[in-house]
Motif scaffolding. Structure first.
Motif, PDB file in Angstrom:
ATOM      1  N   ALA A  17      12.006   2.851  -7.312  1.00 46.80           N
ATOM      2  CA  ALA A  17      11.312   2.436  -5.843  1.00 46.80           C
ATOM      3  C   ALA A  17      10.105   3.454  -6.052  1.00 46.80           C
ATOM      4  CB  ALA A  17      12.136   3.317  -4.919  1.00 46.80           C
ATOM      5  N   PRO A  18       9.097   3.466  -5.134  1.00 44.77           N
ATOM      6  CA  PRO A  18       7.720   4.087  -5.221  1.00 44.77           C
ATOM      7  C   PRO A  18       7.988   5.537  -4.892  1.00 44.77           C
ATOM      8  CG  PRO A  18       7.730   2.068  -3.698  1.00 44.77           C
ATOM      9  CD  PRO A  18       9.008   2.122  -4.140  1.00 44.77           C
ATOM     10  N   SER A  19       9.236   5.949  -4.376  1.00 44.83           N
ATOM     11  CA  SER A  19       9.685   7.240  -3.935  1.00 44.83           C
ATOM     12  C   SER A  19      10.805   7.577  -3.520  1.00 44.83           C
ATOM     13  CB  SER A  19       8.483   7.795  -2.819  1.00 44.83           C
ATOM     14  OG  SER A  19       8.812   6.938  -1.699  1.00 44.83           O
ATOM     15  N   SER A  20      11.300   8.672  -3.711  1.00 41.79           N
ATOM     16  CA  SER A  20      12.755   8.873  -2.976  1.00 41.79           C
ATOM     17  C   SER A  20      12.950   8.648  -1.617  1.00 41.79           C
ATOM     18  CB  SER A  20      13.078  10.624  -3.065  1.00 41.79           C
ATOM     19  OG  SER A  20      12.898  10.825  -4.462  1.00 41.79           O
ATOM     20  N   GLY A  21      13.959   8.166  -1.176  1.00 42.85           N
ATOM     21  CA  GLY A  21      14.237   7.921   0.406  1.00 42.85           C
ATOM     22  C   GLY A  21      14.165   6.530   0.570  1.00 42.85           C
ATOM     23  N   SER A  22      13.796   5.619  -0.363  1.00 39.53           N
ATOM     24  CA  SER A  22      13.647   4.190  -0.300  1.00 39.53           C
ATOM     25  C   SER A  22      14.906   3.512  -0.170  1.00 39.53           C
ATOM     26  CB  SER A  22      12.887   3.609  -1.439  1.00 39.53           C
ATOM     27  OG  SER A  22      11.599   4.249  -1.395  1.00 39.53           O
ATOM     28  N   GLY A  23      16.087   4.120  -0.520  1.00 36.37           N
ATOM     29  CA  GLY A  23      17.488   3.365  -0.062  1.00 36.37           C
ATOM     30  C   GLY A  23      18.065   2.937  -1.304  1.00 36.37           C
ATOM     31  N   LYS A  24      17.779   3.314  -2.671  1.00 40.69           N
ATOM     32  CA  LYS A  24      18.021   2.762  -3.713  1.00 40.69           C
ATOM     33  C   LYS A  24      19.517   2.777  -3.776  1.00 40.69           C
ATOM     34  CE  LYS A  24      15.787   5.291  -6.460  1.00 40.69           C
ATOM     35  NZ  LYS A  24      15.189   6.410  -5.531  1.00 40.69           N
ATOM     36  N   THR A  25      20.238   4.098  -3.662  1.00 36.79           N
ATOM     37  CA  THR A  25      21.478   4.159  -3.715  1.00 36.79           C
ATOM     38  C   THR A  25      22.387   3.400  -2.905  1.00 36.79           C
ATOM     39  OG1 THR A  25      21.366   6.579  -4.356  1.00 36.79           O
ATOM     40  CG2 THR A  25      23.540   5.911  -3.621  1.00 36.79           C
ATOM     41  N   TYR A 105       9.373   5.844  -9.484  1.00 34.34           N
ATOM     42  CA  TYR A 105       9.857   5.110 -10.732  1.00 34.34           C
ATOM     43  C   TYR A 105       8.841   5.601 -11.976  1.00 34.34           C
ATOM     44  CZ  TYR A 105       9.397   1.323 -13.987  1.00 34.34           C
ATOM     45  OH  TYR A 105       9.631   0.655 -15.269  1.00 34.34           O
ATOM     46  N   TYR A 106       7.790   6.146 -11.593  1.00 36.12           N
ATOM     47  CA  TYR A 106       6.865   6.798 -12.796  1.00 36.12           C
ATOM     48  C   TYR A 106       6.935   8.504 -12.587  1.00 36.12           C
ATOM     49  CZ  TYR A 106       4.748   2.258 -13.220  1.00 36.12           C
ATOM     50  OH  TYR A 106       4.639   0.843 -13.446  1.00 36.12           O
ATOM     51  N   ASP A 107       7.703   9.142 -11.625  1.00 39.79           N
ATOM     52  CA  ASP A 107       7.636  10.401 -11.449  1.00 39.79           C
ATOM     53  C   ASP A 107       8.663  11.160 -12.600  1.00 39.79           C
ATOM     54  OD1 ASP A 107       6.286  10.020  -9.241  1.00 39.79           O
ATOM     55  OD2 ASP A 107       7.963  10.004  -8.006  1.00 39.79           O
ATOM     56  N   GLY A 108       7.948  11.866 -13.496  1.00 35.45           N
ATOM     57  CA  GLY A 108       8.625  12.536 -14.495  1.00 35.45           C
ATOM     58  C   GLY A 108       8.402  14.197 -14.444  1.00 35.45           C
ATOM     59  N   VAL A 109       8.362  14.675 -15.749  1.00 35.97           N
ATOM     60  CA  VAL A 109       8.003  16.151 -15.863  1.00 35.97           C
ATOM     61  C   VAL A 109       6.588  16.395 -15.317  1.00 35.97           C
ATOM     62  CG1 VAL A 109       7.856  17.881 -17.641  1.00 35.97           C
ATOM     63  CG2 VAL A 109       9.818  16.272 -17.711  1.00 35.97           C
ATOM     64  N   GLY A 110       6.439  17.442 -14.685  1.00 38.86           N
ATOM     65  CA  GLY A 110       5.039  17.852 -14.235  1.00 38.86           C
ATOM     66  C   GLY A 110       4.618  16.746 -13.384  1.00 38.86           C
ATOM     67  N   THR A 111       3.264  16.452 -13.814  1.00 43.95           N
ATOM     68  CA  THR A 111       2.386  15.228 -13.211  1.00 43.95           C
ATOM     69  C   THR A 111       2.512  14.033 -14.103  1.00 43.95           C
ATOM     70  OG1 THR A 111       0.538  16.253 -14.282  1.00 43.95           O
ATOM     71  CG2 THR A 111       0.863  17.130 -12.157  1.00 43.95           C
ATOM     72  N   GLY A 112       3.325  13.976 -15.358  1.00 41.69           N
ATOM     73  CA  GLY A 112       3.227  13.079 -15.927  1.00 41.69           C
ATOM     74  C   GLY A 112       4.623  12.142 -15.706  1.00 41.69           C
ATOM     75  N   HIS A 113       4.929  11.063 -16.670  1.00 40.78           N
ATOM     76  CA  HIS A 113       6.067  10.213 -16.594  1.00 40.78           C
ATOM     77  C   HIS A 113       7.266  10.666 -17.553  1.00 40.78           C
ATOM     78  CE1 HIS A 113       5.172   8.318 -20.430  1.00 40.78           C
ATOM     79  NE2 HIS A 113       3.721   8.079 -19.881  1.00 40.78           N
ATOM     80  N   LEU A 139       1.032  -7.286   4.876  1.00 42.11           N
ATOM     81  CA  LEU A 139       0.520  -7.926   3.783  1.00 42.11           C
ATOM     82  C   LEU A 139       0.316  -6.612   2.626  1.00 42.11           C
ATOM     83  CD1 LEU A 139      -0.809  -9.975   1.796  1.00 42.11           C
ATOM     84  CD2 LEU A 139      -2.879  -9.713   2.977  1.00 42.11           C
ATOM     85  N   SER A 140       0.061  -5.461   3.450  1.00 41.60           N
ATOM     86  CA  SER A 140      -0.212  -4.219   2.558  1.00 41.60           C
ATOM     87  C   SER A 140       1.102  -4.118   1.610  1.00 41.60           C
ATOM     88  CB  SER A 140      -0.280  -3.045   3.457  1.00 41.60           C
ATOM     89  OG  SER A 140      -1.669  -3.086   4.051  1.00 41.60           O
ATOM     90  N   LEU A 141       2.111  -4.498   1.834  1.00 41.21           N
ATOM     91  CA  LEU A 141       3.259  -4.154   0.745  1.00 41.21           C
ATOM     92  C   LEU A 141       2.954  -4.899  -0.409  1.00 41.21           C
ATOM     93  CD1 LEU A 141       6.024  -2.439   1.315  1.00 41.21           C
ATOM     94  CD2 LEU A 141       7.137  -4.833   1.665  1.00 41.21           C
ATOM     95  N   ALA A 142       2.255  -5.841  -0.296  1.00 38.55           N
ATOM     96  CA  ALA A 142       2.209  -6.626  -1.717  1.00 38.55           C
ATOM     97  C   ALA A 142       1.206  -5.726  -2.650  1.00 38.55           C
ATOM     98  CB  ALA A 142       1.407  -7.988  -1.279  1.00 38.55           C
ATOM     99  N   ALA A 143       0.479  -5.036  -2.009  1.00 37.11           N
ATOM    100  CA  ALA A 143      -0.642  -3.958  -2.833  1.00 37.11           C
ATOM    101  C   ALA A 143       0.038  -3.007  -3.241  1.00 37.11           C
ATOM    102  CB  ALA A 143      -1.572  -3.406  -1.813  1.00 37.11           C
ATOM    103  N   VAL A 144       1.075  -2.487  -2.606  1.00 33.39           N
ATOM    104  CA  VAL A 144       2.149  -1.441  -3.174  1.00 33.39           C
ATOM    105  C   VAL A 144       3.029  -2.021  -4.306  1.00 33.39           C
ATOM    106  CG1 VAL A 144       4.319  -0.017  -2.959  1.00 33.39           C
ATOM    107  CG2 VAL A 144       2.418  -0.034  -0.978  1.00 33.39           C
ATOM    108  N   LEU A 145       3.294  -3.073  -4.052  1.00 35.18           N
ATOM    109  CA  LEU A 145       4.143  -3.910  -5.355  1.00 35.18           C
ATOM    110  C   LEU A 145       3.361  -4.115  -6.670  1.00 35.18           C
ATOM    111  CD1 LEU A 145       6.414  -6.251  -2.987  1.00 35.18           C
ATOM    112  CD2 LEU A 145       7.323  -4.341  -4.267  1.00 35.18           C
ATOM    113  N   LYS A 146       1.892  -4.626  -6.206  1.00 32.49           N
ATOM    114  CA  LYS A 146       1.345  -4.953  -7.321  1.00 32.49           C
ATOM    115  C   LYS A 146       0.757  -3.680  -8.060  1.00 32.49           C
ATOM    116  CE  LYS A 146      -3.029  -7.487  -8.577  1.00 32.49           C
ATOM    117  NZ  LYS A 146      -4.180  -8.233  -7.958  1.00 32.49           N
ATOM    118  N   GLY A 147       0.581  -2.656  -7.232  1.00 33.38           N
ATOM    119  CA  GLY A 147       0.282  -1.247  -8.041  1.00 33.38           C
ATOM    120  C   GLY A 147       1.560  -0.821  -8.820  1.00 33.38           C
ATOM    121  N   MET A 148       2.762  -0.817  -8.493  1.00 39.29           N
ATOM    122  CA  MET A 148       3.920  -0.589  -9.142  1.00 39.29           C
ATOM    123  C   MET A 148       3.977  -1.273 -10.512  1.00 39.29           C
ATOM    124  SD  MET A 148       5.552   1.897  -7.591  1.00 39.29           S
ATOM    125  CE  MET A 148       7.206   1.753  -8.453  1.00 39.29           C
TER     126      MET A 148
END
Length: 494
Positions: A17-25, A105-113, A139-148
């Protein structure tokens, strides 16, 4: 003849997901339950150090769920190789391995992945389905998905599921979202207020605390069959895998404990010996606290202890009266603060553990287990409840998260886990503190120059807030089991 065999990784898919709280679990549990009812064989995994989400996976599948943490298993290729080994072992023969990402999805140690869900997908060549929150989005959701999908060229993102959106809204925007993102839409999930999981200071409540969990899972599975493209999800997990094969080399009949560690632990051990009994003195018995208060354990850590020759004996500091006969003690994390009064009232158990530690019983206590070993737990209204008393001082709850994140520990002295100077990858996550958190090890926060003292070492006791993963370095487990074996009196009944 080589002792190695080749084992391919199973068909697999990772939900991110783009962030925590998206309902993955919630969504992963719904999918697991639905696929289980279809008769598929499944394995579940969690990216990162989280203990609670795997408990939900476990309740659905009725088998353990495993953590694939690319920091705790070892940084760099070391951790990646171990993650592939564990995925191959626990996923061998299943129809689908379902991996759940942590945080964004890309969130890792510090500011990196580093150690992110993306790193895990890259290390295991796993296709990724992105779960996005569709509330109030067009439609803005497509921009989020494309960015991911395009943030890194090798993102592994193959499709998406829109969560918390009405099916009619999903149907209206589906084509626009697919065309705008270049990704395949794999279904939607509406808001289901009667199927949400409550949260508290360390995250979701544990699966065992939800009385109607089975009914909730059934509702979620029914919804998954209605609004998720199950066939496309299965195809995603299978076809991409076949195009991106990974073959893992592993020892026949073994997990991943180096022979050198095992030999130092017990030269005469046979790891496939099914004749272990509680009366076999070759196998030291390590008591593991496991109940409502102490429930945070990595399944592979327990497996590594077994591979090093230990027999694990589970007990409850809450409900049992005394420590079971044992040669070592493992007190894991959990929620002892929620059961502080009951733990204090169980005087015979407290005294039993205290006596054993005075007699130098090898003991590792992490986070909640470390708290329990203090002299007192101070409540919010200032009362001091007696606890075990093996660690001086008191522990208490705080209003904010303390020392959160990955750390590398450096031992300042010899201990249960090995000689001075050894380094151990660990993780801290707690809303409590202590009047004395120890000073025998030095912790350095990953991605930072910040350091602080930690860990209490007293004879055969090692206790502190950091959580360890024994699969990250079986040497620690081997030293622990070896200490338990030395502690056991040959020929003396436990």
């Amino acid at each position: 003849m080589s002792v190695f065999q080749t084992t391919p990784l199973p068909p697999r898919v990772l939900f991110a997901a783009p962030s925590s709280g998206s309902g993955k679990t919630t969504l992963v549990c719904a999918l697991l339950q639905a696929l289980k009812e279809r008769g598929l064989s499944l394995a579940a995994f969690k990216s990162g150090p989280d203990y609670i989400d795997p408990m939900f996976h476990r309740r659905v599948l009725e088998t353990p769920s495993y953590n694939l943490d690319l920091f705790l298993l070892g940084r760099g290729e070391k951790g990646a190789a171990r993650a592939r080994q564990l995925l191959a072992k626990h996923g061998e023969g299943v129809d689908l391995a379902v991996l759940e990402g942590a945080m964004g999805y890309y969130d890792g140690v510090g500011t990196g992945h580093e150690a992110s869900a993306y790193d895990l997908a890259a290390a295991t060549a796993t296709p990724v389905i992105v779960v996005v929150d569709g509330r109030g989005a067009g439609l803005s959701l497509a921009a989020v998905l494309k960015g991911m999908a395009s943030f890194y060229p090798d993102s592994h993102v193959a499709g998406f599921i829109v969560n918390r959106v009405k099916p009619m809204v999903y149907a209206h925007f589906k084509k626009a979202w697919e065309e705008g993102s270049g990704l395949k839409a794999l279904g939607c999930f509406p808001e289901m207020p009667d199927c949400t999981f409550s949260s508290r200071h360390l995250g979701l409540v544990t699966a065992g605390e939800i009385a109607d969990l089975r009914e909730i899972m059934q509702k979620l599975a029914d919804q998954a069959e209605k609004s998720l493209d199950m066939e496309a999800i299965l195809e995603c997990g299978g076809t991409i895998v076949h195009r991106r094969p990974f073959v893992v080399r592993r020892r026949e009949g073994h997990l991943m404990v180096p022979q050198s560690s095992i030999k130092r632990c017990a030269a005469s051990l046979s790891h496939n010996d099914e004749r272990r009994t509680m009366n076999d003195e070759r196998f030291p018995h390590i008591a593991v606290a496991r109940d409502e208060a102490f429930c945070f354990y990595y399944e592979d850590s327990l497996d590594v202890l077994r591979q090093c020759g230990a027999e694990l004996v589970f007990f409850s500091p809450l409900h049992d009266k005394v420590l079971p006969p044992c040669d070592g003690l493992y007190l894991g994390g959990g929620y002892p603060e929620l059961y502080a009064g009951a733990l204090s009232d169980n005087v015979s158990m407290r005294q039993s553990i205290a006596r054993a530690l005075v007699q130098n019983l090898p003991c590792f206590a992490e986070c909640g287990g470390f708290m329990y070993l203090h002299e007192y737990f101070r409540t919010a209204d200032g009362r001091r409840l007696p606890w075990v008393g093996a660690v001086h001082g008191e522990t208490f709850m705080t209003k904010s998260l303390r020392r959160f994140g990955y750390v590398t520990l450096t031992a300042g002295t010899d201990s249960l886990f090995g000689p001075a100077g050894i380094q151990i990858e660990a993780h801290e996550f707690h809303y409590s503190d202590s009047t004395d958190s120890g000073s025998t090890f030095t912790a350095q926060k990953a991605g930072s120059a910040r350091t602080w003292p930690c860990m209490v070492v007293q004879g055969n006791l090692v206790a502190g807030y950091p959580h360890l993963h024994f699969a990250g370095n079986p040497e620690w487990a081997a030293h622990f089991v070896q200490a338990a074996r030395r502690h056991a009196a040959p020929g003396v009944s436990r």
